[in-house]
Write an enzyme that holds these catalytic residues in place. Structure first.
Site, PDB file in Angstrom:
ATOM      1  N   LYS A 229       0.761  -1.161   0.032  1.00 39.54           N
ATOM      2  CA  LYS A 229       0.063   0.086   0.113  1.00 39.54           C
ATOM      3  C   LYS A 229       0.957   1.157   0.077  1.00 39.54           C
ATOM      4  O   LYS A 229       0.396   2.348  -0.286  1.00 39.54           O
ATOM      5  CB  LYS A 229      -1.153   0.019   1.185  1.00 39.54           C
ATOM      6  CG  LYS A 229      -1.904  -0.999   1.066  1.00 39.54           C
ATOM      7  CD  LYS A 229      -3.066  -1.027   2.363  1.00 39.54           C
ATOM      8  CE  LYS A 229      -4.163  -2.209   1.995  1.00 39.54           C
ATOM      9  NZ  LYS A 229      -3.740  -3.432   2.332  1.00 39.54           N
TER      10      LYS A 229
HETATM   11  C1  PLP Z   1      -4.189  -4.444   1.292  1.00 40.53           C
HETATM   12  C2  PLP Z   1      -3.651  -5.733   1.541  1.00 40.53           C
HETATM   13  C3  PLP Z   1      -4.155  -6.783   0.634  1.00 40.53           C
HETATM   14  C4  PLP Z   1      -5.208  -6.784  -0.220  1.00 40.53           C
HETATM   15  O1  PLP Z   1      -5.025  -6.095  -1.325  1.00 40.53           O
HETATM   16  P1  PLP Z   1      -6.247  -5.600  -2.272  1.00 40.53           P
HETATM   17  O2  PLP Z   1      -5.889  -4.578  -3.244  1.00 40.53           O
HETATM   18  O3  PLP Z   1      -7.441  -4.898  -1.111  1.00 40.53           O
HETATM   19  O4  PLP Z   1      -6.799  -6.756  -2.814  1.00 40.53           O
HETATM   20  C5  PLP Z   1      -3.422  -8.228   0.833  1.00 40.53           C
HETATM   21  N1  PLP Z   1      -2.184  -8.061   1.795  1.00 40.53           N
HETATM   22  C6  PLP Z   1      -1.874  -7.266   2.317  1.00 40.53           C
HETATM   23  C7  PLP Z   1      -0.768  -7.385   3.237  1.00 40.53           C
HETATM   24  C8  PLP Z   1      -2.621  -5.940   2.287  1.00 40.53           C
HETATM   25  O5  PLP Z   1      -2.142  -4.997   3.459  1.00 40.53           O
END
Ligand code: PLP
Length: 433
Positions: free
Chosen positions: A107
């Site tokens: 993210k």
């Molecule tokens: C947010 C997140 C996900 C999910 O990603 P999406 O784009 O919402 O499908 C998977 N793994 C981790 C560690 C995350 O922080």
């Protein structure tokens, strides 16, 4: 560049409006009107470009003049500041490590790019922009780090008291400068409700310029497509077909991959890997989409019962189930299987994978059993130390905590404690005016 809402395909906004609004008024999601293809030469010669150059080329092509080249270059240089290395376990299993940013999860890419883009569009405004974020943990850390010291922008993070891990809390509460935290004596839903009310409140709106850093913002999606190209570049040239396996919750990461594919990256197949929250694998198998409340798991960043980006996936395939399932396979695993996955990757390859990545490993394994000549890239979405308790228990050994996370333990938490009362929250906001 123009964007439409998935709910009104004939009404367009420009990029600035889409970035500041986040969500269209009709509750659809913003999508680019055109998804252009990149030149064949570029795709064939990815090795000649740095990660930043790839990111620049992809964005320039997609944005099609929405931001002048020299400004765009600066935005990329300031947001793509850490690598996305591929670690090959063998010639079929490859791991794309997306945890080298400040908050140790993928993210960080979206949050940093969004911060730079908002800061760019905010220039010339004489009033500061106030960004409100409600978080259950992970998003807040990435957003805080992404916006840290961004001129003209102030970030207020609301988190539920006692419901985020100690290190997560430190990620939200120790930066200072333009980042402040409100510790809400309530749940994540209370935090989210306070943010929503502030957006609807006339007085808040007239005293402050408010925006959100919501995960469905188009500016978080775009940079997530960069690392699919970056991964491809690092793979050995091969006639093998290449699938990407994405541990998914809200399905933003996989949607960004679909975007990369549409722009010309030769990805042969996508694998959507989920935990027990399996509404999308279920849809891919049956053609029926049944959202339901999420259930808690040990890969909790994927505990989503009604994935927000599913609307974008439907839009990309014009709701043609048959076409979507030819390009995406879905697999789901429970917690017991996930633990076996963490253990197996360690025993077989001496690689410590986190619980989310382990779900991806299991899915890729199942896919490769039926497609023996293919190879796959698993997106490792977080560093295993973010889920240290679970991973250490399964592996029965201590794992390393990266310096940038470890040093937070000794930093002082600064947060204002509030009751989940809108009047108190509003008074706080207006006092900042
Ligand atoms: C947010 C997140 C996900 C999910 O990603 P999406 O784009 O919402 O499908 C998977 N793994 C981790 C560690 C995350 O922080």
């Amino acid at each position: 560049m123009r964007l439409y809402s998935t709910k009104s395909p004939n009404k367009f906004v420009d990029l600035k409006e889409a970035v500041f609004k986040g969500l269209p008024a009709d509750n659809g999601l913003f999508m680019p009107e055109h998804i252009p293809t990149l030149p064949k030469y570029f795709i064939k010669n990815l090795k000649k470009y740095s990660f930043q150059e790839i990111a620049y080329k992809v964005t320039k092509t997609l944005l099609n003049g929405a931001i002048p080249n020299k400004d765009l270059k600066k935005i990329i240089e300031q947001s793509i500041t850490f690598p996305a290395p591929v670690v090959s376990l063998d010639n079929q299993y490859h791991i794309l490590e997306l945890f080298h940013g400040p908050s140790l999860a993928f993210k960080d890419f979206g949050a940093r790019f969004m911060a730079q883009l908002m800061s760019y569009f905010n220039k010339g405004e004489d009033r500061k922009l106030t960004i409100l974020v409600a978080t259950s943990g992970d998003t807040g850390g990435a957003v805080a780090a992404g916006f840290y010291k961004t001129p003209g922008i102030e970030v207020i993070i609301l988190y539920p008291s006692g419901k985020v891990s100690n290190l997560q809390e430190k990620q939200l509460t120790t930066l200072g400068h333009n980042i402040s935290a409100l510790e809400v004596n309530g749940t994540f839903d209370d935090c989210q409700a306070l943010v929503k009310k502030a957006f609807l409140d006339k007085e808040c709106q007239s005293h402050l310029r408010l925006s959100s850093a919501n995960s469905i913002n188009i500016s978080r999606l775009i940079p997530q497509s960069f690392y699919y190209f970056e991964a491809f570049k690092q793979l050995e040239k091969s006639r093998k077909k290449t699938a990407f396996c994405v541990p998914s919750g809200n399905f933003g990461n996989i949607t960004a991959g679909l975007l990369a594919q549409k722009m010309g990256l030769p990805i042969s197949h996508f694998i959507a890997a989920t935990n027990a929250n399996d509404v999308v694998p279920e849809y891919l198998a049956s053609g029926t989409y049944t959202p339901r409340p999420s259930v808690p798991t040990i890969s909790n960043a994927m505990d989503v019962g009604n994935p927000s980006n599913f609307a974008r996936m439907l839009d990309l395939y014009q709701s043609e189930w048959g076409v979507m399932k030819d390009n995406i396979s879905g697999y789901a695993y429970d917690d017991a299987q996930t633990r076996v996955g963490v253990k197996e990757v360690y025993d077989k390859y001496n690689y410590v994978i986190d619980t989310h990545g382990a779900v991806g490993y299991l899915a890729l394994k199942e896919y490769l059993q039926k497609n023996k000549t293919h190879r796959g890239v698993i997106l490792e979405t977080a560093h295993p130390s973010k889920f240290i308790d679970e991973v250490e228990k399964v592996l029965n050994k201590q794992i390393e905590i990266p310096e940038r996370l470890a040093i937070l333990a000794n930093k002082k938490k600064v947060a204002k404690f509030i009751e989940p009362s809108f009047d108190d929250f509003k008074a706080h906001l207006l006092s900042l005016d």
